[in-house]
Enzyme design. Structure first.
Site, PDB file in Angstrom:
ATOM      1  N   GLU A  76      46.197  43.111  56.915  1.00  0.00           N
ATOM      2  CA  GLU A  76      45.897  44.491  57.299  1.00  0.00           C
ATOM      3  C   GLU A  76      46.295  44.758  58.749  1.00  0.00           C
ATOM      4  O   GLU A  76      46.767  45.842  59.089  1.00  0.00           O
ATOM      5  CB  GLU A  76      44.399  44.780  57.130  1.00  0.00           C
ATOM      6  CG  GLU A  76      43.949  44.827  55.689  1.00  0.00           C
ATOM      7  CD  GLU A  76      42.438  44.909  55.590  1.00  0.00           C
ATOM      8  OE1 GLU A  76      41.893  46.022  55.708  1.00  0.00           O
ATOM      9  OE2 GLU A  76      41.791  43.842  55.427  1.00  0.00           O
ATOM     10  N   SER A 113      32.441  42.046  58.544  1.00  0.00           N
ATOM     11  CA  SER A 113      32.714  42.437  57.162  1.00  0.00           C
ATOM     12  C   SER A 113      33.503  43.738  57.163  1.00  0.00           C
ATOM     13  O   SER A 113      33.732  44.349  58.207  1.00  0.00           O
ATOM     14  CB  SER A 113      31.407  42.625  56.402  1.00  0.00           C
ATOM     15  OG  SER A 113      30.810  43.847  56.792  1.00  0.00           O
ATOM     16  N   LYS A 114      33.903  44.138  55.972  1.00  0.00           N
ATOM     17  CA  LYS A 114      34.680  45.365  55.764  1.00  0.00           C
ATOM     18  C   LYS A 114      34.051  46.582  56.447  1.00  0.00           C
ATOM     19  O   LYS A 114      34.747  47.498  56.854  1.00  0.00           O
ATOM     20  CB  LYS A 114      34.803  45.665  54.264  1.00  0.00           C
ATOM     21  CG  LYS A 114      35.790  44.778  53.571  1.00  0.00           C
ATOM     22  CD  LYS A 114      37.126  45.513  53.383  1.00  0.00           C
ATOM     23  CE  LYS A 114      38.259  44.566  53.062  1.00  0.00           C
ATOM     24  NZ  LYS A 114      39.249  44.429  54.111  1.00  0.00           N
ATOM     25  N   ARG A 115      32.725  46.536  56.521  1.00  0.00           N
ATOM     26  CA  ARG A 115      32.019  47.661  57.138  1.00  0.00           C
ATOM     27  C   ARG A 115      32.484  47.903  58.579  1.00  0.00           C
ATOM     28  O   ARG A 115      32.480  49.010  59.076  1.00  0.00           O
ATOM     29  CB  ARG A 115      30.514  47.376  57.189  1.00  0.00           C
ATOM     30  CG  ARG A 115      29.717  47.849  56.023  1.00  0.00           C
ATOM     31  CD  ARG A 115      28.230  47.573  56.246  1.00  0.00           C
ATOM     32  NE  ARG A 115      27.972  46.220  56.732  1.00  0.00           N
ATOM     33  CZ  ARG A 115      27.491  45.940  57.929  1.00  0.00           C
ATOM     34  NH1 ARG A 115      27.216  46.897  58.788  1.00  0.00           N
ATOM     35  NH2 ARG A 115      27.277  44.688  58.276  1.00  0.00           N
TER      36      ARG A 115
END
Ligand code: GLU
Length: 466
Positions: free
Chosen positions: A251, A241-243
């Site tokens: 990106e 995840s983004k974490r």
């Protein structure tokens, strides 16, 4: 002759392109390309509320950047809804499906009763065996007549045999009362019509496979080979995840990772070929096989990605790399490398590409080429241009004027000059880097001096000394 392999990637266009989708696409691409097969792209845009053209664009751009070329036209699932309905109606005509007139309230009541009685809440429609003569003139859905006993075995190339009891599968809806197909039907009809021989996808779809198999069986269509691959986890073993860091393909492109390195890294994410870490596309295509896919989730390792990308940049031929840099600059909205600077890039490329993990790092090292006088040192470089250093640079320039502009002579001159000042060349290097490049991380001082030429190099040193 064995059948031609046909694989596909079937993303839902509901946001950005996830790195997991890219990996699934890559696996399918490698599998097909390594076997002279076809790799198709289908956009699963049946969910009209969530699908957007921007998301489709992002997928196409991501695939393009990663070099995952697909065969034939992009297939829109939504555009095929009539065909999906046709199959549901064929199943109805053949007695493999039935019209169900149950209302939402009736289904709800069935579930509540089943729940309080501790029975399975899978809906059992009273219309399954009803005589069509008793059908009311009311809205209906078409449900599959699923087997109610026995088992369905998914023979999965990664997960092994996965057995599902048929009493766990309900008579799922195929066609809604407004005539629109459900996703599960659309996937099967599309895969069949597109001639897909191998379905390689995330294991979050494993449960769907059993239900999808019922449709294949009802239509007497040959089953594809299934390979459900474990999802990608973060370094801590939790779902990526983004974490953990970037999860979108775009990106990584923006960060300047080379597509070749990305492909290499993503191939290694859940698949292995002996101890091989660094490999080319040709090798990956030759080696890739479903038996090399691991059963446990792969963990995203950012260090390894950096490392492999660095190796790919270093291994890229200079002219191709220049081309990739221009593409990166265009994709990130930065000005292209000017034509006048290209010869300097060409001359320096062998030094620039060593140890650069991203195009951004490479361009940072190339700053001495792209920047024009007067060079503006960044903060770190600026610190090495104190009064003492500037004095030393001032003394150095007349000596450089008379030097012969070759590596051995420049080395001799600078080492001797450092010695006269009771220091090592290393101490002299920082202010010289700052003067020549305005940066602390640069190619070697000698390489820069030789590439820039005497006049430009001296002018920059004079600027900095002033
Ligand atoms: N559209 C599904 C997804 O994006 C993939 C379906 C499939 O591969 O069968 O997760």
């Amino acid at each position: 002759m064995s059948q031609q392999v046909v694989t596909r990637i079937a993303p839902s266009p509901t946001g950005f392109m996830h790195i997991g989708t890219a990996r699934t696409a890559l696996f399918n691409w490698l599998y097909a390309r390594g076997r002279g097969g076809k790799f198709l792209l289908r956009i699963e845009d049946t969910d009209r509320a969530r699908s957007t053209p921007e998301a489709t664009e992002a997928i196409l751009r991501g695939m393009d950047w990663l070099g995952l070329d697909h065969d034939g036209e992009v297939v829109s699932q939504f555009a095929r809804s009539e065909r999906h309905a046709e199959v549901a109606n064929q199943m109805l005509a053949e007695g493999k499906a039935y019209k169900c007139f149950a209302t939402q309230e009736e289904i709800q009541a069935f579930r509540e009763e089943a729940r309080s009685a501790g029975r399975s809440t899978h809906y059992r429609s009273p219309w399954r065996d009803a005589d069509p003569a008793t059908h009311p003139d009311a809205p209906f859905v078409i449900r599959i007549k699923a087997p109610q006993s026995g088992e369905t075995v998914i023979r999965d190339e990664v997960q092994g045999d996965v057995t599902v009891r048929n009493d766990q599968l309900d008579d799922m809806v195929l066609l809604r009362s407004d005539g629109s197909p459900v996703y599960m039907l659309a996937v099967v009809v599309d895969d069949h019509d597109m001639g897909i021989t191998h379905v390689i996808r995330g294991d979050d779809h494993l449960n769907n496979a059993a239900r999808q198999m019922l449709i294949y069986q009802a239509m007497s269509w040959p089953l594809p080979v299934y390979a459900h691959i474990p999802l990608i986890y973060g370094p801590d073993g939790k779902k990526l995840s983004k974490r953990h860091g970037a999860t979108g393909v775009a990106e990584y492109q923006q960060m300047g990772y080379p597509a070749s390195g990305m492909r290499n890294y993503l191939a290694r994410l859940g698949w292995s070929h002996g101890d091989d870490e660094f490999f080319t596309d040709a090798q990956a295509q030759e080696w890739f096989d479903l038996s090399g896919i691991g059963k446990s989730p792969a963990r995203f390792d950012f260090k390894k990605l950096d490392n492999l990308c660095g190796q790919h940049i270093a291994a890229t031929d200079d002219a191709a790399l220049l081309h990739e840099l221009q593409a990166y600059l265009a994709a990130t909205g930065q000005p292209a490398i000017e034509t006048s600077k290209i010869p300097l890039f060409e001359a320096t490329m062998p030094h620039l590409k060593e140890r650069a993990k991203t195009y951004g790092e490479l361009l940072e090292k190339a700053h001495f080429i792209t920047a024009d006088r007067p060079i503006q040192p960044d903060e770190k470089a600026g610190k090495s241009l104190d009064t003492v250093s500037r004095g030393i640079l001032k003394e150095l320039t007349p000596q450089l004027q008379n030097a012969s502009w070759t590596r051995p002579d420049l080395e001799m001159l600078l080492n001797g000059f450092a010695e006269e000042h009771g220091t090592k060349f290393g101490k002299l290097a920082a202010p010289l880097r700052a003067a020549l490049a305005g940066r602390a991380a640069t190619p070697s001082v000698f390489d820069m001096m030789l590439v820039l030429g005497r006049d430009e190099a001296i002018a920059r040193i004079e600027d900095a000394a002033a």
